[in-house]
Design a protein around this motif. Structure first.
Motif, PDB file in Angstrom:
ATOM      1  N   HIS A 261      -9.423  20.770  33.915  1.00  0.00           N
ATOM      2  CA  HIS A 261      -9.427  19.538  33.100  1.00  0.00           C
ATOM      3  C   HIS A 261     -10.457  19.594  31.979  1.00  0.00           C
ATOM      4  O   HIS A 261     -11.384  18.782  31.934  1.00  0.00           O
ATOM      5  CB  HIS A 261      -9.691  18.319  34.005  1.00  0.00           C
TER       6      HIS A 261
ATOM      7  N   GLU B 271     -10.189  18.553  29.121  1.00  0.00           N
ATOM      8  CA  GLU B 271     -10.195  17.321  28.306  1.00  0.00           C
ATOM      9  C   GLU B 271     -11.208  16.304  28.837  1.00  0.00           C
ATOM     10  O   GLU B 271     -11.561  15.360  28.149  1.00  0.00           O
ATOM     11  CB  GLU B 271      -8.775  16.723  28.246  1.00  0.00           C
ATOM     12  N   ARG B 272     -11.681  16.524  30.062  1.00  0.00           N
ATOM     13  CA  ARG B 272     -12.673  15.598  30.613  1.00  0.00           C
ATOM     14  C   ARG B 272     -14.100  15.955  30.178  1.00  0.00           C
ATOM     15  O   ARG B 272     -15.040  15.247  30.497  1.00  0.00           O
ATOM     16  CB  ARG B 272     -12.615  15.624  32.149  1.00  0.00           C
TER      17      ARG B 272
ATOM     18  N   ARG C 179     -17.095  16.534  27.606  1.00  0.00           N
ATOM     19  CA  ARG C 179     -17.569  16.171  26.262  1.00  0.00           C
ATOM     20  C   ARG C 179     -18.338  17.332  25.643  1.00  0.00           C
ATOM     21  O   ARG C 179     -18.145  17.679  24.504  1.00  0.00           O
ATOM     22  CB  ARG C 179     -18.464  14.930  26.366  1.00  0.00           C
TER      23      ARG C 179
ATOM     24  N   VAL D 285     -13.189  25.200  26.473  1.00  0.00           N
ATOM     25  CA  VAL D 285     -13.799  24.081  25.750  1.00  0.00           C
ATOM     26  C   VAL D 285     -14.042  24.555  24.311  1.00  0.00           C
ATOM     27  O   VAL D 285     -14.553  25.667  24.117  1.00  0.00           O
ATOM     28  CB  VAL D 285     -15.145  23.688  26.434  1.00  0.00           C
TER      29      VAL D 285
ATOM     30  N   ARG E 213     -18.077  22.202  20.831  1.00  0.00           N
ATOM     31  CA  ARG E 213     -18.592  21.338  21.903  1.00  0.00           C
ATOM     32  C   ARG E 213     -19.515  22.113  22.855  1.00  0.00           C
ATOM     33  O   ARG E 213     -19.783  21.686  23.978  1.00  0.00           O
ATOM     34  CB  ARG E 213     -17.429  20.694  22.654  1.00  0.00           C
TER      35      ARG E 213
ATOM     36  N   TYR F  39     -19.626  15.175  30.905  1.00  0.00           N
ATOM     37  CA  TYR F  39     -18.255  14.669  30.978  1.00  0.00           C
ATOM     38  C   TYR F  39     -18.080  13.397  30.142  1.00  0.00           C
ATOM     39  O   TYR F  39     -19.056  12.708  29.817  1.00  0.00           O
ATOM     40  CB  TYR F  39     -17.877  14.421  32.447  1.00  0.00           C
TER      41      TYR F  39
END
Ligand code: NDP
Length: 391
Positions: A160, A162-163, A165, A227, A231, A248
């Protein structure tokens, strides 16, 4: 019983790996150990562990290895091809050769399937796409042993992204984190290899001192984790207690903490997905008392900027960055250039060479060879633009 290969068994990471493996002879059986030419250390480790095979990359060292292993059950071999052959055939292979010399052996281990543990970050920087594609083809499991990447691996929900940051790579800042550029001009190899927190081989110690190590790790993280590169951030954390963090989207930040001892991340990869005990004392948080964080400084440490630019540009740029850095660090350790010239040589090599993106392993090796040649020319001509790089 897990069968184990250790590529670079005589080095800092190799020795730490052996220490853990030898503590649990009922759990691990050593298949192959390799070195460049440290015959004494290699033969001693092979005899202690009852390894099937010991290999020196430098074939001129093979007669000495044969002598040292005469009458034991360990076979001796020599040459770069023999190191690649030694990289096959185990359940778990540690890649701990220093520099891009590890690329061929790591590729051989990956093509063989099994679990391949990467301490050796330079191949991943230079040939990341090729290595990951080979792992996807063979089904090999890649595990990161570099303490920061191992920390991220422990904290990251891989399925995941997309979770997530941010990924935050922590950096000790090396021995010169508080020095001015002017003071760094006169740094000697002995000062550069004396890392305040970690005991490591000479090349990575110099990389830590220039902070190129963190730059290489930035590229390594972008290769290993799903990622986006923008980021992934670097934060100075001088105590080296937190080895990296994942932030996150909901505001939770997960960190992995541990002593500054490579046996912790190596043990994680040896036992994964299980855990194993290590001889390390538990962290004494009260004694540590405080954890500090600061911004990393790309002006005093231009290697950080060069690595970020190489990562953003992609293609051949990371391979050129890495190759030029290997040549420049070796020249610095041989007292041929000054400390600040390391980043300057890398910058100049990047300026002079802009080939198309490498598609195959051979393309990467060609880029690597040409970048080394250019960097060596710059060193011989002392034509690097030190000032361009540090202001
Ligand atoms: P060392 O210099 O201590 O050890 C290097 C190992 O590679 C030795 O076994 C050496 O053999 C072998 N070797 C050197 N040149 C060649 C060659 N041309 N062909 C085959 N083998 C060779 O390095 P480290 O253990 O410090 O680092 C190894 C890798 O792990 C590096 O990529 C480093 O960036 C990475 N790493 C290291 C950490 C650390 O704490 N040390 C932490 C995280 C990553 P010989 O002894 O015979 O010269």
């Amino acid at each position: 019983m897990k069968t184990i290969n250790i590529l670079g068994a005589t080095g800092s990471v190799g020795t730490s790996t052996l220490d853990l493996v030898e503590r649990e002879p009922d759990r691990f059986r050593v298949r192959a150990l390799t070195a460049n030419c440290d015959v004494d250390r290699l033969a001693a480790a092979a005899i202690r562990t009852g390894a099937e095979l010991a290999v020196v990359a430098d074939a001129t060292c093979l007669p000495a290895l044969r002598d040292a292993l005469a009458g034991t059950g360990t076979r001796a071999a020599g040459g770069r091809q023999a190191v690649c052959e030694a990289a096959r055939g185990a359940d778990w292979t540690m890649g701990a050769i220093v520099g891009c010399a590890g690329l061929g052996p790591v590729m051989a281990a990956i093509e063989d399937g099994g679990t391949v543990v990467l301490a050796n970050k330079e191949p991943l920087v230079s040939a990341g796409e090729v290595i990951l594609a080979a792992a996807a083809r063979s089904g090999a499991t890649l595990l990161p042993a570099d303490s920061e990447h191992n920390a991220i691996f422990q904290c990251l929900e891989m399925a995941h992204p997309e979770r997530v940051r941010r990924i935050i790579l922590t950096a000790s800042g090396g021995p010169f984190r508080d020095w001015s550029t002017d003071a760094m001009r006169a740094v000697t190899p002995a000062q550069a290899v004396a890392h305040p927190n970690w005991s490591m081989g000479a090349k990575i110690s110099v990389d830590s001192a220039t902070m190129m190590n963190k730059g290489l790790e930035l590229i390594e993280a972008a290769r290993l984790f799903p990622v986006p590169a923008d980021r992934i951030e670097i934060v100075l954390h001088r105590q080296s207690v937190i080895h990296s963090m994942v932030d996150y989207v909901d505001g939770s930040m997960l960190a992995q903490l541990g002593p500054s001892d490579m046996r912790v991340p190596i043990a994680h990869t040896l036992a994964w997905p299980d855990r194993m005990t290590t001889p390390m004392e538990p962290l004494d948080l009260v004694r540590i008392g405080r954890l500090d964080f600061e911004e990393a400084d790309p002006v005093r440490f231009p290697a950080l900027r060069l690595a970020r630019e190489a990562l953003d540009a992609g293609g051949a740029r990371p391979a050129i960055l890495n190759a030029a850095n290997e040549i420049a660090v070796a020249a610095f350790l041989a007292n041929r250039i000054g400390f600040l010239e390391i980043a300057a040589i890398v910058a100049d090599t990047l300026d002079r060479f802009d080939p198309p993106p490498p598609g195959t392993l051979e393309d990467v090796l060609d880029v690597d060879a040409e970048a080394r040649r250019l960097a060596e020319d710059l060193i011989q001509g002392s034509g690097s633009r030190v000032e361009d790089c540090v202001v």
